[in-house]
Each structure stands twice: as structure tokens, then as C-alpha cells.
Design an enzyme around this catalytic site. Structure first.
Site, mmCIF file in Angstrom:
data_model
loop_
_atom_site.group_PDB
_atom_site.id
_atom_site.type_symbol
_atom_site.label_atom_id
_atom_site.label_comp_id
_atom_site.label_asym_id
_atom_site.label_seq_id
_atom_site.Cartn_x
_atom_site.Cartn_y
_atom_site.Cartn_z
ATOM 1 N N LYS A 100 0.847 -1.208 0.000
ATOM 2 C CA LYS A 100 0.000 0.000 0.000
ATOM 3 C C LYS A 100 0.874 1.246 0.000
ATOM 4 O O LYS A 100 0.636 2.191 -0.759
ATOM 5 C CB LYS A 100 -0.878 0.002 1.246
ATOM 6 C CG LYS A 100 -1.504 1.342 1.578
ATOM 7 C CD LYS A 100 -2.416 1.295 2.790
ATOM 8 C CE LYS A 100 -1.682 1.473 4.082
ATOM 9 N NZ LYS A 100 -1.342 2.855 4.439
ATOM 10 N N ASN A 101 1.934 1.232 0.839
ATOM 11 C CA ASN A 101 2.720 2.450 1.044
ATOM 12 C C ASN A 101 3.746 2.719 -0.045
ATOM 13 O O ASN A 101 4.424 3.737 -0.023
ATOM 14 C CB ASN A 101 3.385 2.423 2.430
ATOM 15 C CG ASN A 101 2.345 2.550 3.538
ATOM 16 O OD1 ASN A 101 1.176 2.841 3.261
ATOM 17 N ND2 ASN A 101 2.751 2.304 4.755
ATOM 18 N N CYS B 175 -4.594 12.248 13.050
ATOM 19 C CA CYS B 175 -5.334 10.993 12.901
ATOM 20 C C CYS B 175 -5.160 10.226 14.210
ATOM 21 O O CYS B 175 -4.546 10.711 15.153
ATOM 22 C CB CYS B 175 -4.816 10.203 11.701
ATOM 23 S SG CYS B 175 -3.149 9.633 11.923
ATOM 24 N N ARG C 15 0.015 14.657 12.373
ATOM 25 C CA ARG C 15 0.708 14.276 11.149
ATOM 26 C C ARG C 15 1.184 15.547 10.431
ATOM 27 O O ARG C 15 0.619 15.965 9.433
ATOM 28 C CB ARG C 15 -0.220 13.451 10.255
ATOM 29 C CG ARG C 15 -0.840 12.231 10.921
ATOM 30 C CD ARG C 15 0.164 11.190 11.385
ATOM 31 N NE ARG C 15 0.866 10.558 10.289
ATOM 32 C CZ ARG C 15 0.408 9.508 9.621
ATOM 33 N NH1 ARG C 15 -0.787 9.027 9.916
ATOM 34 N NH2 ARG C 15 1.117 8.969 8.646
ATOM 35 N N ASP D 286 4.920 0.530 11.999
ATOM 36 C CA ASP D 286 3.703 -0.075 11.458
ATOM 37 C C ASP D 286 3.519 -1.530 11.877
ATOM 38 O O ASP D 286 2.489 -2.127 11.581
ATOM 39 C CB ASP D 286 3.700 -0.003 9.926
ATOM 40 C CG ASP D 286 3.561 1.424 9.449
ATOM 41 O OD1 ASP D 286 3.737 1.662 8.244
ATOM 42 O OD2 ASP D 286 3.302 2.312 10.293
ATOM 43 N N ARG E 228 -8.714 -0.355 4.912
ATOM 44 C CA ARG E 228 -7.839 0.666 4.312
ATOM 45 C C ARG E 228 -6.515 0.053 3.885
ATOM 46 O O ARG E 228 -5.873 0.531 2.955
ATOM 47 C CB ARG E 228 -7.549 1.774 5.334
ATOM 48 C CG ARG E 228 -8.753 2.597 5.721
ATOM 49 C CD ARG E 228 -8.360 3.791 6.538
ATOM 50 N NE ARG E 228 -7.260 4.517 5.883
ATOM 51 C CZ ARG E 228 -6.666 5.563 6.439
ATOM 52 N NH1 ARG E 228 -7.020 5.969 7.635
ATOM 53 N NH2 ARG E 228 -5.698 6.190 5.816
#
Ligand code: EPZ
Length: 437
Positions: free
Chosen positions: A22-23, A129, A134, A322, A414
Site C-alpha cells: 500500500k505504502n 489521525c 501528522r 507499522d 484501508r
């Protein structure tokens, strides 16, 4: 809003496919804004964050088409998605609206590409968030060094370039270390700037390297990516290309930990352990056995009780923030006290309270979690909060006694492609229920 009902106690055995990262996919999709012609991307995961980025690219004048992948893997897991094509058809629009950016912070990654290719960018200032503030000050600092100017207008960052961006040498590190998306934003902008840019204090994450590799295929001249010093020789144009997204190292780590927690015997395909050296090092200390053969990683327990560890999350190549929540879930079952420091996002501990509802003994002092291992977790109703905290709750539910209900699983959608189909195909018992409300 969907919830998961998880029956605990099943060992995970069989083979699971890791999706594309995803990143890496998010900044790579943003970089396509700078290319002329068609870019074909393979291994882009089907995630709500990716869908948000696709919506944003369409708002910014791109044609984006995805082909479904018909073939179901031989080992019975879900078919993962086919190639995705991106082409800029109208470069007139340069405003990324609040509704998309507020949903997904990574939208900030269109800032550099828009400034470089259109000379103007309006991106809503991302809010905070669940994992904390952020800020984007480093992004703006780096882009200013290249000649962009910024105003803050009604919650929007309004960036403009007078003429063409100009290369510069800069230091991009911040108090918490390098910035992944900030490094990528500046690298993208520098790719079309006049002259040479040197980024000192660059992030070294594999996702930065993958984006640089994509840009070089488009005609950019980037060297040093993956190290703290990246050099970019500006070029006049970038052209569409074809690229496969690297495997998602965070999803892989999540599945590895799931196999360890359930005392299973799990094989992972499309898993690159070279991107997880710090994670593998710690998991082996805890008592997880990993064997790699012909691109397939096999995960089993090394035998005996899981051992406690002490570590702090670090920028790459250190232990990734993460994977912190998922590691805490594993350590809830270790034989003794573990101490986990969170250096990147000090508030990233929303999973602790929910794990305690399941019978864990974890507490937090500042940016440090103390995890006292227990014999067994108990099923309970818990609340997902952010992407990785939610993944930690799924892991806990897989081993808890009885049924665990996880509410608000949109957080998981997500960042984890077809997670319940993947896990159920290797023995988990997860039911997605839609709660009318
Ligand atoms: C990327 O976010 C990832 N997201 C995050 O993954 C990941 O946790 C993070 O990198 C760190 O590895 C994507 O790639 C889409 P940073 P990013 O800029 O780039 C501070 C997930 O779960 N900072 O590297 O936004 C910041 O507050 C997500 O998949 C500034 O101070 O993170 C943090 O403390 C969550 N000023 C540290 O730097 C800035 O301008 C690292 O943040 C930018 C960042």
C-alpha cells in the site's frame, strides 16, 4: 458499518499470498501525475486507501482503469487484483479537495508531483489521525528549497512555482527522524527540476526505493535511493512505463505474527524478507522460526514458550512503527514482561485498551508500553481505531478463547486486501457482518 466476528483457537496452516505494498502504491500512483502517456502498474492492492487515491487522480484529470484478475491461486486463496492503468488526460486541474485528503493523509503525496508538472497545487492540510499529529512541515521545507512558495488558505496548502523548480542540496530530517512521504514528495519534484538535488537525511524505506525505481523507469535520474543521501539530476520530461509494486512488508509481518500466535504452519508467497530484517531478528528472539525457499517463506514456532523482548521502533532499517501494534499482540502471550518504545508516533497505542478488554495485561507510560504476558486471551467486543491497531485486534481474536467482535473494520479495509478471505483460506474463522446503523 461492518464488523468481524472471529472464533478463536484455530491454527493457521496453508499458503497465503502477500499483496503489493500500500505504502509504495500510493506515492507511485501520485508520481504518475508527472508522466506523459500510459503507466501500467502490477500488484496494486484493492484497498479503500487505493480507491481514494484513484478518486483523487481522476479529480486531477487522470484516466485510471483497473482490470480484475481472473485467476484464483492454486492454493485456494482469493484472486488478487490485476493491472491498473493511469494516464493524464487533462492537466488543467491542480486542487485536491478536502473530502478525500481528510480521509487519507497520503494524499499529501500529490503535492510534489503537481508542483513539478503543473506549477501549482492546492492540497488540504491533512489533519491529525488516530496515531497522532501528522505534520507536513518537512515536506514544505524541502519543496521551498526547490523554489516552491506556499500559502495556507482556509485549511488548504496553496503551492505555486514561478517558472521551473530548481535543484538544491538540503537536509530533510526532523525531530523524529526522516520523513517517508516527505522524502518522496521532494524526490518527485526534484525529478523535473532544473539541475541537481541532493537530499541528505532521506528516508530509506523500501517504498521510497520502489518509487525511485518507478521514476527512473519513467526517465528520471535518481541515485542513492535506499540510503540517507539521494541524488536527483532533473530531466525535462517523464514518460509512462510499466512497473510491479513491491510486496507489502507490513502485511507480511502481520501474517507472520498471526502464524506465530496461533502456533500454525503458514507459507507466505510474494514475501521479501530483505525488507523485514529487523522484524525477523526480533521474532526469532521471541521464538518464531522462519525458513525461506524458492521465494516462499514458511513460519512455525521454534518450540517452547514465547520469550519477552525490549525494543524501540525506528526509521528503516530499524523495527517499523507499522508493526508495533501487531508485535504487542504477540507479546501479550510471551512468558514475562516486554517493553516496547514507540519513537515515531508516540501516541500510537490505541490498541492497548482494547487488548486489555481481551484479558491482556498491558500499560503505557508516555511513549512506552509494558506488556506482561498472560496464558490466554478472552474473546470480547472491541473497537478498531486505526489501521495497524485494528490488525492487532484481529490477531488477538484469532487466538482468544471464544468469540471476538471487532467493530468499525473499515479501518482494516484501508490497508489489508481481502484479509478475512485470506485468513479463512488458511484456517481462521472470521465472519464479516454488516451492522445497519
Ligand atoms: C509513512 O507515513 C507511512 N504511510 C506510515 O504508515 C508509516 O507509519 C510512516 O511512513 C513511518 O514509517 C504511507 O507511506 C502512506 P513520516 P508518513 O513522514 O510518510 C514526523 C500505515 O499504517 N514528521 O515518515 O506520513 C511525523 O510526525 C501508515 O500504513 C514531521 O515532523 O510518515 C512522524 O513522527 C501509518 N514533519 C515522523 O516524522 C513532517 O513534515 C515520521 O513520519 C513529516 C513527518
Amino acid at each position: 458499518m461492518d464488523s468481524f466476528l472471529i472464533q478463536g483457537g484455530q491454527k493457521l496452516t496453508g499458503t497465503v499470498d502477500v499483496s503489493g505494498a500500500k505504502n509504495a502504491a500510493l506515492p507511485i500512483l501520485s508520481a504518475c501525475l508527472m508522466a506523459r502517456g500510459v503507466t501500467t502498474l502490477h500488484g496494486v492492492p484493492r484497498l479503500s486507501d487505493i480507491d481514494s487515491m484513484i478518486d483523487l487522480l481522476r479529480e486531477l484529470g487522470c484516466r485510471v482503469e483497473r482490470q480484475a484478475n481472473a485467476n484464483t491461486p492454486a492454493h485456494g486463496g482469493p484472486a488478487l487484483n490485476g493491472p491498473l492503468q493511469v494516464e493524464v488526460t487533462d492537466a488543467g486541474q491542480s486542487e485536491a479537495g478536502y473530502d478525500i485528503v481528510s480521509k487519507m493523509r497520503a494524499s499529501i503525496s500529490v503535492l510534489g508531483p503537481l508542483l513539478a508538472s503543473r506549477g501549482k497545487a492546492v492540497v488540504s492540510l491533512p489533519g491529525g489521525c488516530a496515531i497522532g499529529d501528522r505534520p507536513v512541515d518537512l515536506h514544505l521545507r524541502g519543496l521551498r528549497k526547490l523554489g516552491a512558495t506556499f500559502d495556507l488558505n482556509g485549511g488548504n496548502i496553496v503551492g505555486t512555482v514561478n517558472g521551473r523548480l530548481k535543484g538544491a542540496r538540503m537536509y530533510l530530517g526532523g525531530a523524529a527522524g526522516p520523513t517517508v512521504l516527505g522524502t518522496i514528495n521532494v524526490m518527485c519534484a526534484a525529478a523535473l527540476a532544473e539541475g541537481e538535488t541532493v537530499i541528505v537525511g532521506a528516508a530509506c524505506e523500501p517504498e521510497v526505493t520502489d518509487t525511485a525505481n518507478l521514476l527512473n523507469k519513467m526517465g528520471a535520474k535518481i541515485t542513492g535511493h535506499g540510503t540517507p543521501e539521494i541524488k536527483i539530476e532533473g530531466v525535462d520530461r517523464l514518460n509512462g512505463t510499466e512497473h510491479r509494486i513491491i510486496p507489502d512488508r507490513i502485511e507480511a509481518a502481520t501474517f507472520i505474527i498471526a502464524a506465530a500466535m496461533t502456533d500454525g504452519d503458514l507459507k507466505l508467497t510474494n514475501c521479501n524478507l530483505n525488507h523485514l530484517v529487523a522484524v525477523v531478528d526480533q521474532l526469532e528472539n521471541i521464538g518464531v522460526k522462519l525458513e525461506e525457499k524458492d521465494g516462499v517463506v514458511r513460519v512455525t514456532r521454534a518450540g517452547g514458550k514465547l520469550k519477552p523482548v525490549e525494543l524501540t521502533t525506528q526509521p528503516y532499517p530499524g523495527f517499523p512503527t507499522d508493526v508495533q501494534a501487531q508485535l504487542v499482540a504477540l507479546l501479550c502471550l510471551a512468558d514475562g514482561m516486554s517493553v516496547i518504545g514507540e519513537r515515531i508516533f508516540p501516541e500510537r497505542f490505541l490498541h492497548l485498551g482494547e487488548l486489555n478488554r481481551m484479558g491482556a495485561h498491558v500499560r503505557k507510560e508516555g511513549a512506552t508500553a509494558f506488556i506482561h504476558g498472560v496464558d490466554r486471551l478472552q474473546g470480547a467486543t472491541v473497537m478498531a481505531s486505526d489501521l495497524r491497531a485494528s490488525a492487532a485486534l484481529v490477531l488477538a481474536g484469532l487466538v482468544a478463547k471464544g468469540t471476538t467482535k471487532i467493530n468499525r473494520v473499515y479501518h482494516i479495509d484501508r490497508g489489508y486486501e481481502k484479509i478475512e478471505q485470506k485468513l479463512n483460506a488458511v484456517g481462521a474463522r472470521i465472519e464479516r457482518v454488516n451492522e445497519k446503523n
